[in-house]
Design an enzyme around this catalytic site. Structure first.
Site, PDB file in Angstrom:
ATOM      1  N   SER A 101      16.937 -66.747  13.945  1.00 41.62           N
ATOM      2  CA  SER A 101      17.478 -67.400  15.140  1.00 41.62           C
ATOM      3  C   SER A 101      17.353 -68.915  15.018  1.00 41.62           C
ATOM      4  O   SER A 101      16.506 -69.420  14.263  1.00 41.62           O
ATOM      5  CB  SER A 101      16.665 -66.902  16.350  1.00 41.62           C
ATOM      6  OG  SER A 101      17.070 -67.515  17.548  1.00 41.62           O
ATOM      7  N   TYR A 140       1.805 -75.398  25.238  1.00 43.21           N
ATOM      8  CA  TYR A 140       2.759 -75.522  24.119  1.00 43.21           C
ATOM      9  C   TYR A 140       2.570 -76.861  23.399  1.00 43.21           C
ATOM     10  O   TYR A 140       2.512 -76.921  22.170  1.00 43.21           O
ATOM     11  CB  TYR A 140       4.185 -75.394  24.662  1.00 43.21           C
ATOM     12  CG  TYR A 140       5.279 -75.633  23.647  1.00 43.21           C
ATOM     13  CD1 TYR A 140       5.457 -74.770  22.567  1.00 43.21           C
ATOM     14  CD2 TYR A 140       6.139 -76.722  23.757  1.00 43.21           C
ATOM     15  CE1 TYR A 140       6.470 -74.995  21.631  1.00 43.21           C
ATOM     16  CE2 TYR A 140       7.154 -76.947  22.844  1.00 43.21           C
ATOM     17  CZ  TYR A 140       7.309 -76.083  21.775  1.00 43.21           C
ATOM     18  OH  TYR A 140       8.303 -76.299  20.854  1.00 43.21           O
ATOM     19  N   ILE A 157      16.789 -72.698  14.670  1.00 44.03           N
ATOM     20  CA  ILE A 157      16.505 -73.639  13.587  1.00 44.03           C
ATOM     21  C   ILE A 157      16.246 -72.903  12.277  1.00 44.03           C
ATOM     22  O   ILE A 157      16.733 -73.305  11.206  1.00 44.03           O
ATOM     23  CB  ILE A 157      15.284 -74.514  13.971  1.00 44.03           C
ATOM     24  CG1 ILE A 157      15.663 -75.462  15.116  1.00 44.03           C
ATOM     25  CG2 ILE A 157      14.744 -75.284  12.768  1.00 44.03           C
ATOM     26  CD1 ILE A 157      14.484 -76.140  15.811  1.00 44.03           C
ATOM     27  N   THR A 215       9.796 -68.632   8.346  1.00 40.04           N
ATOM     28  CA  THR A 215       9.450 -67.773   9.489  1.00 40.04           C
ATOM     29  C   THR A 215      10.333 -68.151  10.682  1.00 40.04           C
ATOM     30  O   THR A 215      10.797 -69.284  10.791  1.00 40.04           O
ATOM     31  CB  THR A 215       7.960 -67.886   9.877  1.00 40.04           C
ATOM     32  OG1 THR A 215       7.685 -69.219  10.319  1.00 40.04           O
ATOM     33  CG2 THR A 215       7.056 -67.522   8.710  1.00 40.04           C
ATOM     34  N   GLY A 216      10.556 -67.173  11.545  1.00 40.50           N
ATOM     35  CA  GLY A 216      11.481 -67.398  12.658  1.00 40.50           C
ATOM     36  C   GLY A 216      12.879 -67.640  12.141  1.00 40.50           C
ATOM     37  O   GLY A 216      13.627 -68.476  12.658  1.00 40.50           O
TER      38      GLY A 216
HETATM   39  P1  NAD Z   1      14.407 -69.633  18.567  1.00 46.44           P
HETATM   40  O1  NAD Z   1      13.852 -68.894  19.708  1.00 46.44           O
HETATM   41  O2  NAD Z   1      15.861 -69.560  18.286  1.00 46.44           O
HETATM   42  O3  NAD Z   1      13.619 -69.288  17.242  1.00 46.44           O
HETATM   43  C1  NAD Z   1      12.248 -68.988  17.252  1.00 46.44           C
HETATM   44  C2  NAD Z   1      12.003 -68.001  16.172  1.00 46.44           C
HETATM   45  O4  NAD Z   1      10.598 -67.676  16.127  1.00 46.44           O
HETATM   46  C3  NAD Z   1      12.746 -66.703  16.400  1.00 46.44           C
HETATM   47  O5  NAD Z   1      13.282 -66.268  15.182  1.00 46.44           O
HETATM   48  C4  NAD Z   1      11.656 -65.759  16.870  1.00 46.44           C
HETATM   49  O6  NAD Z   1      11.925 -64.410  16.565  1.00 46.44           O
HETATM   50  C5  NAD Z   1      10.483 -66.276  16.063  1.00 46.44           C
HETATM   51  N1  NAD Z   1       9.207 -65.798  16.585  1.00 46.44           N
HETATM   52  C6  NAD Z   1       8.707 -65.927  17.836  1.00 46.44           C
HETATM   53  N2  NAD Z   1       7.539 -65.280  17.918  1.00 46.44           N
HETATM   54  C7  NAD Z   1       7.288 -64.749  16.697  1.00 46.44           C
HETATM   55  C8  NAD Z   1       6.252 -63.973  16.142  1.00 46.44           C
HETATM   56  N3  NAD Z   1       5.187 -63.599  16.880  1.00 46.44           N
HETATM   57  N4  NAD Z   1       6.342 -63.588  14.851  1.00 46.44           N
HETATM   58  C9  NAD Z   1       7.398 -63.946  14.096  1.00 46.44           C
HETATM   59  N5  NAD Z   1       8.427 -64.658  14.558  1.00 46.44           N
HETATM   60  C10 NAD Z   1       8.364 -65.059  15.853  1.00 46.44           C
HETATM   61  O7  NAD Z   1      14.001 -71.156  18.827  1.00 46.44           O
HETATM   62  P2  NAD Z   1      14.064 -72.469  17.909  1.00 46.44           P
HETATM   63  O8  NAD Z   1      14.347 -73.547  18.871  1.00 46.44           O
HETATM   64  O9  NAD Z   1      14.888 -72.286  16.726  1.00 46.44           O
HETATM   65  O10 NAD Z   1      12.521 -72.587  17.514  1.00 46.44           O
HETATM   66  C11 NAD Z   1      12.068 -72.815  16.187  1.00 46.44           C
HETATM   67  C12 NAD Z   1      10.881 -73.758  16.257  1.00 46.44           C
HETATM   68  O11 NAD Z   1      11.325 -75.027  16.757  1.00 46.44           O
HETATM   69  C13 NAD Z   1       9.745 -73.305  17.155  1.00 46.44           C
HETATM   70  O12 NAD Z   1       8.509 -73.533  16.504  1.00 46.44           O
HETATM   71  C14 NAD Z   1       9.870 -74.242  18.360  1.00 46.44           C
HETATM   72  O13 NAD Z   1       8.655 -74.451  19.000  1.00 46.44           O
HETATM   73  C15 NAD Z   1      10.387 -75.494  17.680  1.00 46.44           C
HETATM   74  N6  NAD Z   1      11.038 -76.463  18.547  1.00 46.44           N
HETATM   75  C16 NAD Z   1      12.205 -76.165  19.186  1.00 46.44           C
HETATM   76  C17 NAD Z   1      12.782 -77.122  20.010  1.00 46.44           C
HETATM   77  C18 NAD Z   1      14.067 -76.853  20.737  1.00 46.44           C
HETATM   78  O14 NAD Z   1      14.449 -77.650  21.618  1.00 46.44           O
HETATM   79  N7  NAD Z   1      14.791 -75.786  20.440  1.00 46.44           N
HETATM   80  C19 NAD Z   1      12.183 -78.368  20.173  1.00 46.44           C
HETATM   81  C20 NAD Z   1      11.004 -78.639  19.508  1.00 46.44           C
HETATM   82  C21 NAD Z   1      10.431 -77.686  18.700  1.00 46.44           C
END
Ligand code: NAD
Length: 249
Positions: free
Chosen positions: A16, A150, A18, A12-13
């Protein structure tokens, strides 16, 4: 031999950051990948960059019916599931004094309800010996101002994963979580903050990291590959921090 040859992975996600980096790595390692995201146009755009055996499924993880749809589409396409990577999440900041019900609901619906309902839908279809992964965060171990809801959401997933680890033990399913530190992904641009504030925040985070920099999505994907692969066959129930050491000092 590829590390995930013929394994079926749901991410999921995946359009984009990660999730996308992990989808690319899993495909490279021979997996069949179901990339899920909320927006069809974003999934269509990234599909052009990918090679291998994959499908995309539009699903909003905050909706129960979309989680069921995601798993149904996966089973229709590939039969069973070996790897479930529940990674979608949002991180909008709000000072504690300004937290609203809507802010709470949005974060908890996506970050907590989503993975819990997706797991429930997927479990009957996950092969014994399969692997479930959650993206948590080091924010549940350290306090960052403005990220109270969060941080609570990620702590909730960590607790949920502990119970799940025990509940699926008879099937040999491993449950692990990845807690990233600051990773250079589009998530920061979605926080609703002005660019200069994001830039300052980024510098502040990087300065606190022993390695002195943000991590990359690929560095998280490497952990997601290890945990999903047979190389991690005795790794179960953990949360691994991929954060340049930030949570450890
Ligand atoms: P990102 O914004 O690039 O990716 C987030 C993804 O989640 C996107 O594909 C977005 O479309 C999807 N998403 C959001 N809401 C959604 C929904 N309602 N239904 C389906 N998909 C949905 O950011 P990322 O940094 O790759 O985030 C991925 C994970 O990593 C998240 O859970 C985030 O909390 C976690 N995270 C990120 C960081 C960081 O510094 N980037 C640090 C710790 C944890």
């Amino acid at each position: 031999m590829s590390k995930l040859q013929n394994k079926v992975a749901v991410i999921t996600g995946a359009n984009s950051g990660i999730g996308l980096a992990t989808a690319k790595l899993y495909l490279k390692e021979g997996a069949k990948v179901v990339l899920s995201g909320r927006r069809k146009d974003a999934l269509d755009a990234v599909s052009k960059e990918l090679t291998g055996d994959f499908i995309t499924v539009v699903a909003d993880v905050s909706k129960a019916e979309d989680n069921a749809h995601l798993i149904n589409e996966t089973v229709n396409a590939y039969g069973k599931i070996d790897i479930l990577f529940l990674n979608a999440g949002i991180a909008p900041p709000t000072p504690t004094t300004e937290v609203t019900e809507a802010h709470y609901n949005e974060i908890f619906d996506i970050n907590v309800k989503g993975p819990i309902l997706a797991t429930k839908e997927a479990l009957p279809h996950i092969n014994d010996g399969g692997s479930i992964l959650f993206t948590t965060s080091i924010v549940s171990q350290k306090g960052f101002d403005g990220l109270s809801v969060y941080s609570a959401s990620k702590g909730a997933v960590r607790s949920y994963a502990r119970v799940l680890t025990s509940e699926v033990k008879s099937r040999g399913i491993r449950v692990n979580s990845i807690a990233p530190g600051p990773i250079d992904t589009p998530i920061y641009g979605k926080m609703g903050l002005p660019n200069d504030v994001i830039e300052e925040m980024g510098k502040g985070f990087a300065a606190q990291v022993p390695l002195g920099r943000f991590g990359s999505s690929e560095e998280i994907a490497n952990a997601a590959l290890f945990l999903a692969s047979d190389e991690a066959s005795y790794v179960n129930g953990i949360e691994i921090e991929i954060d340049g050491g930030l949570s450890q000092i």
